[in-house]
Write a protein that holds these residues in place. Structure first.
Motif, PDB file in Angstrom:
ATOM      1  N   ALA A  86       0.824  -1.210   0.000  1.00  0.00           N
ATOM      2  CA  ALA A  86       0.000   0.000   0.000  1.00  0.00           C
ATOM      3  C   ALA A  86       0.857   1.259   0.000  1.00  0.00           C
ATOM      4  O   ALA A  86       0.536   2.250  -0.672  1.00  0.00           O
ATOM      5  N   VAL A  87       1.948   1.233   0.755  1.00  0.00           N
ATOM      6  CA  VAL A  87       2.843   2.393   0.822  1.00  0.00           C
ATOM      7  C   VAL A  87       3.747   2.456  -0.404  1.00  0.00           C
ATOM      8  O   VAL A  87       3.927   3.513  -1.015  1.00  0.00           O
ATOM      9  N   LEU A  88       4.318   1.326  -0.785  1.00  0.00           N
ATOM     10  CA  LEU A  88       5.247   1.311  -1.912  1.00  0.00           C
ATOM     11  C   LEU A  88       4.543   1.578  -3.239  1.00  0.00           C
ATOM     12  O   LEU A  88       5.163   2.056  -4.189  1.00  0.00           O
ATOM     13  N   GLY A  89       3.241   1.263  -3.312  1.00  0.00           N
ATOM     14  CA  GLY A  89       2.512   1.508  -4.552  1.00  0.00           C
ATOM     15  C   GLY A  89       2.486   2.980  -4.921  1.00  0.00           C
ATOM     16  O   GLY A  89       2.590   3.335  -6.109  1.00  0.00           O
ATOM     17  N   ASP A  90       2.315   3.867  -3.937  1.00  0.00           N
ATOM     18  CA  ASP A  90       2.365   5.305  -4.204  1.00  0.00           C
ATOM     19  C   ASP A  90       3.797   5.795  -4.357  1.00  0.00           C
ATOM     20  O   ASP A  90       4.073   6.701  -5.155  1.00  0.00           O
ATOM     21  N   ALA A  91       4.706   5.200  -3.602  1.00  0.00           N
ATOM     22  CA  ALA A  91       6.104   5.647  -3.650  1.00  0.00           C
ATOM     23  C   ALA A  91       6.740   5.391  -5.004  1.00  0.00           C
ATOM     24  O   ALA A  91       7.626   6.148  -5.435  1.00  0.00           O
ATOM     25  N   GLN A  92       6.316   4.347  -5.702  1.00  0.00           N
ATOM     26  CA  GLN A  92       6.927   4.044  -6.997  1.00  0.00           C
ATOM     27  C   GLN A  92       6.669   5.142  -8.022  1.00  0.00           C
ATOM     28  O   GLN A  92       7.490   5.351  -8.937  1.00  0.00           O
ATOM     29  N   VAL A  93       5.554   5.845  -7.871  1.00  0.00           N
ATOM     30  CA  VAL A  93       5.249   6.933  -8.804  1.00  0.00           C
ATOM     31  C   VAL A  93       6.222   8.093  -8.604  1.00  0.00           C
ATOM     32  O   VAL A  93       6.745   8.673  -9.566  1.00  0.00           O
ATOM     33  N   TRP A  94       6.497   8.432  -7.357  1.00  0.00           N
ATOM     34  CA  TRP A  94       7.398   9.557  -7.073  1.00  0.00           C
ATOM     35  C   TRP A  94       8.869   9.181  -7.286  1.00  0.00           C
ATOM     36  O   TRP A  94       9.672  10.025  -7.679  1.00  0.00           O
ATOM     37  N   ALA A  95       9.217   7.921  -7.041  1.00  0.00           N
ATOM     38  CA  ALA A  95      10.616   7.511  -7.211  1.00  0.00           C
ATOM     39  C   ALA A  95      10.939   7.147  -8.649  1.00  0.00           C
ATOM     40  O   ALA A  95      12.101   7.198  -9.052  1.00  0.00           O
ATOM     41  N   GLY A  96       9.930   6.761  -9.424  1.00  0.00           N
ATOM     42  CA  GLY A  96      10.161   6.399 -10.811  1.00  0.00           C
ATOM     43  C   GLY A  96      10.767   5.027 -11.000  1.00  0.00           C
ATOM     44  O   GLY A  96      11.401   4.760 -12.017  1.00  0.00           O
ATOM     45  N   VAL A  97      10.553   4.131 -10.034  1.00  0.00           N
ATOM     46  CA  VAL A  97      11.065   2.760 -10.126  1.00  0.00           C
ATOM     47  C   VAL A  97       9.941   1.811  -9.753  1.00  0.00           C
ATOM     48  O   VAL A  97       8.994   2.200  -9.048  1.00  0.00           O
ATOM     49  N   VAL A  99       7.822  -1.376  -7.956  1.00  0.00           N
ATOM     50  CA  VAL A  99       7.694  -1.796  -6.566  1.00  0.00           C
ATOM     51  C   VAL A  99       8.731  -2.839  -6.199  1.00  0.00           C
ATOM     52  O   VAL A  99       9.249  -2.856  -5.068  1.00  0.00           O
ATOM     53  N   SER A 100       9.081  -3.726  -7.132  1.00  0.00           N
ATOM     54  CA  SER A 100      10.087  -4.754  -6.837  1.00  0.00           C
ATOM     55  C   SER A 100      11.425  -4.135  -6.470  1.00  0.00           C
ATOM     56  O   SER A 100      12.128  -4.630  -5.578  1.00  0.00           O
ATOM     57  N   THR A 101      11.784  -3.039  -7.138  1.00  0.00           N
ATOM     58  CA  THR A 101      13.038  -2.342  -6.793  1.00  0.00           C
ATOM     59  C   THR A 101      12.956  -1.726  -5.409  1.00  0.00           C
ATOM     60  O   THR A 101      13.927  -1.752  -4.641  1.00  0.00           O
ATOM     61  N   LEU A 102      11.798  -1.176  -5.078  1.00  0.00           N
ATOM     62  CA  LEU A 102      11.634  -0.585  -3.750  1.00  0.00           C
ATOM     63  C   LEU A 102      11.746  -1.647  -2.665  1.00  0.00           C
ATOM     64  O   LEU A 102      12.362  -1.410  -1.621  1.00  0.00           O
ATOM     65  N   ARG A 103      11.164  -2.806  -2.891  1.00  0.00           N
ATOM     66  CA  ARG A 103      11.224  -3.866  -1.892  1.00  0.00           C
ATOM     67  C   ARG A 103      12.666  -4.326  -1.664  1.00  0.00           C
ATOM     68  O   ARG A 103      13.042  -4.684  -0.545  1.00  0.00           O
ATOM     69  N   GLU A 104      13.463  -4.354  -2.708  1.00  0.00           N
ATOM     70  CA  GLU A 104      14.841  -4.812  -2.580  1.00  0.00           C
ATOM     71  C   GLU A 104      15.750  -3.776  -1.926  1.00  0.00           C
ATOM     72  O   GLU A 104      16.734  -4.144  -1.280  1.00  0.00           O
ATOM     73  N   SER A 105      15.443  -2.515  -2.085  1.00  0.00           N
ATOM     74  CA  SER A 105      16.387  -1.476  -1.668  1.00  0.00           C
ATOM     75  C   SER A 105      16.007  -0.753  -0.383  1.00  0.00           C
ATOM     76  O   SER A 105      16.855  -0.072   0.210  1.00  0.00           O
ATOM     77  N   ASN A 134      13.146   9.354   0.077  1.00  0.00           N
ATOM     78  CA  ASN A 134      12.186  10.447   0.242  1.00  0.00           C
ATOM     79  C   ASN A 134      10.795  10.061  -0.254  1.00  0.00           C
ATOM     80  O   ASN A 134       9.780  10.457   0.339  1.00  0.00           O
ATOM     81  N   ALA A 135      10.733   9.280  -1.328  1.00  0.00           N
ATOM     82  CA  ALA A 135       9.431   8.872  -1.857  1.00  0.00           C
ATOM     83  C   ALA A 135       8.698   7.957  -0.882  1.00  0.00           C
ATOM     84  O   ALA A 135       7.480   8.099  -0.664  1.00  0.00           O
ATOM     85  N   VAL A 136       9.409   7.004  -0.272  1.00  0.00           N
ATOM     86  CA  VAL A 136       8.770   6.082   0.668  1.00  0.00           C
ATOM     87  C   VAL A 136       8.342   6.815   1.936  1.00  0.00           C
ATOM     88  O   VAL A 136       7.235   6.579   2.455  1.00  0.00           O
ATOM     89  N   SER A 137       9.186   7.701   2.455  1.00  0.00           N
ATOM     90  CA  SER A 137       8.791   8.444   3.661  1.00  0.00           C
ATOM     91  C   SER A 137       7.612   9.371   3.371  1.00  0.00           C
ATOM     92  O   SER A 137       6.724   9.560   4.221  1.00  0.00           O
ATOM     93  N   ARG A 138       7.556   9.936   2.172  1.00  0.00           N
ATOM     94  CA  ARG A 138       6.419  10.791   1.796  1.00  0.00           C
ATOM     95  C   ARG A 138       5.137   9.970   1.713  1.00  0.00           C
ATOM     96  O   ARG A 138       4.084  10.394   2.214  1.00  0.00           O
ATOM     97  N   SER A 139       5.221   8.794   1.087  1.00  0.00           N
ATOM     98  CA  SER A 139       4.043   7.938   0.974  1.00  0.00           C
ATOM     99  C   SER A 139       3.585   7.449   2.342  1.00  0.00           C
ATOM    100  O   SER A 139       2.378   7.392   2.628  1.00  0.00           O
ATOM    101  N   LEU A 140       4.543   7.086   3.206  1.00  0.00           N
ATOM    102  CA  LEU A 140       4.195   6.634   4.552  1.00  0.00           C
ATOM    103  C   LEU A 140       3.498   7.737   5.338  1.00  0.00           C
ATOM    104  O   LEU A 140       2.495   7.488   6.034  1.00  0.00           O
ATOM    105  N   THR A 141       4.000   8.960   5.231  1.00  0.00           N
ATOM    106  CA  THR A 141       3.381  10.088   5.926  1.00  0.00           C
ATOM    107  C   THR A 141       1.963  10.329   5.434  1.00  0.00           C
ATOM    108  O   THR A 141       1.032  10.589   6.227  1.00  0.00           O
ATOM    109  N   ARG A 142       1.780  10.212   4.131  1.00  0.00           N
ATOM    110  CA  ARG A 142       0.452  10.442   3.550  1.00  0.00           C
ATOM    111  C   ARG A 142      -0.549   9.397   4.039  1.00  0.00           C
ATOM    112  O   ARG A 142      -1.684   9.732   4.406  1.00  0.00           O
ATOM    113  N   HIS A 143      -0.141   8.131   4.057  1.00  0.00           N
ATOM    114  CA  HIS A 143      -1.058   7.073   4.499  1.00  0.00           C
ATOM    115  C   HIS A 143      -1.343   7.180   5.991  1.00  0.00           C
ATOM    116  O   HIS A 143      -2.479   6.933   6.432  1.00  0.00           O
TER     117      HIS A 143
END
Length: 220
Positions: A86-97, A99-105, A134-143
């Motif tokens: 739920a959090v990474l789904g929004d973060a991928q839009v701002w990070a431009g990568v 979700v699989s990359t976000l989960r790994e990194s 920054n994208a993940v922390s922004r998405s987490l704050t929003r949720h």
């Protein structure tokens, strides 16, 4: 087809190899292991792509209807859900990568004493590492703030991630030292189990037995 009686069966070569190993000085195995480990470790560190790490922080703040203990508890919960879809789904839009990359990194951490969550991202590009954090922390704050009416705890961006200037992965010199240490340890183990040289028998003078000595005196 008949076997060649002069053909070597391999045993003489093995015996010669064992003899050479036995003849090596004890320190040679240690030196060879350290040298080989250092070369392999340095090559691994030099060929591996450098990794960069960036970290952002968010903090849980209680509202007027809550208290600091509740904020601390929700900070622990937010740290666990930060890497959920739920959090990474929004973060991928701002990070431009993806979700699989976000989960790994992305990795998160919380403190038992402070209502703070750290979001750490690792990437081969220093700018991308900062963007992901920054994208993940922004998405987490929003949720989190979408439910602050019921939780009575809001999440604030405490510190943005900045682009790192140095790689967080080990350099070739460090990996070379680690490899040399491991190689020296293996050389020491090989030294303990290597075949040892059999000492040459020392010739001893034969001493005649009592009966032989008595016969010899009778002949005189």
């Amino acid at each position: 087809m008949t076997d060649n009686p002069n053909r070597s069966t391999g045993w003489p070569g093995t015996a010669r190899a064992l003899a050479r190993v036995k003849a090596l000085p004890p320190w040679s195995l240690l030196a060879a292991g350290a040298l080989l480990g250092g070369v392999l470790g340095g090559a691994h560190g030099g060929l591996k792509t450098p990794q960069y790490t960036a970290t952002s922080y968010v903090i849980a703040v209680p509202t007027k209807k809550s208290d600091p203990a509740a904020a601390l508890g929700f900070a622990q919960a937010y740290g666990r859900v930060a890497t959920q879809l739920a959090v990474l789904g929004d973060a991928q839009v701002w990070a431009g990568v993806p979700v699989s990359t976000l989960r790994e990194s992305v990795r998160t951490a919380t403190s038992p004493d402070a209502p703070m969550v750290s979001v750490t991202a690792t990437s081969a590009r220093p700018d991308l590492a900062a963007d992901i954090a920054n994208a993940v922390s922004r998405s987490l704050t929003r949720h989190a703030n979408a439910t602050k009416g019921s939780t009575h705890v809001k999440l604030l961006r405490f510190s943005r991630a900045v682009e790192p200037t140095e790689a967080s992965s080990a350099s070739a010199a460090v990996t070379g030292l680690v490899g040399a240490s491991a190689g020296g340890l293996l050389g020491g183990l090989a030294l303990l189990v290597r075949p040892r040289r059999t000492p040459e028998p020392v010739p001893t003078a034969s001493v005649p037995g009592p009966a032989t000595a008595a016969v010899f005196r009778g002949q005189l």
